[in-house]
Design a protein around this motif. Sequence first.
Motif: not given
Length: 305
Positions: A92-97, A128-130, A133-136
Amino acid sequence: MKTIKLGTSSLEVPVLAVGCMRINSLDKQGAERFIRTSMEQGANFFDHADIYGDGACEEIFADAIDMNANLRSQMILQSKCGIRKGMFDFSKEHILNSVDGILKRLKTDYLDVLLLHRPDALVEPEEIAEAFDKLESSGKVRHFGVSNQKPMQIELLKKFVKQPLVANQLQLSITNANMITNGFNVNMENSSATDRDGSILDYCRLHDITVQPWSPFQYGFFEGVFLDNDKFPELNKKIDEIAAKHSVSNTTIAIAWLLRHPARMQPVTGTMNIERLIDCCKASDVELSREDWYEILRAAGNVLP
């Protein structure tokens, strides 16, 4: 240029995606000319990844056109994340960053499409789901997809991810067509019968996931281009013959071969040569006959059972 719906979304996209992996080979003036020519051709879908040029390709793209709100509204931007030096990372951290970095480099506040670049063996789909959701909810990403994934990997994601996965970017070309050829070598004892991807092509068609073929002119794994290559005399002879019949280049026919497939694919170009890009775009208006399509397939060394 003709358009298709991307997956199950309402997003209307050109049948050709413009890959920007090599845009760092151009100076600012050349990059601007390339991007504007693409858009003039109706090819306004640009494919990026955070690892292309270690991020430099996204920066060059945005700087070349002095990205602004008006220009942004005229294009569709896709990028990918998940590859790090020596590893894959779908945390999650890497995807968001990664997305924050992509948006900063592209000088935009949202991506039309985000793809997970290569499967992470340590994937925790709940993370990934979290992240999705945050990105959307934040408006940073509007649509999601994957790259280089087979059916069960996608099914695992779908168990937790609520957003539709609209695209799967996969290596596919006339010479790298196992995902097509294994389909009619069922129960045969030959190399073409080997299913290397879990019937991913049929899976994507069943689930309305748009296949985005990458390296549509390459043979092997970045071993070179098959067009005008002495290693493929019969294939080039046949492609040239069909190109002459349609009054187009061999480049156009190579893309038209992919577009002829009923899966309604969206090939990703990689060229930074404007003339060649224009030839790619012309494939939108060329429809190969069934006979021509199969003749090209056989000329590439594929034997029908």
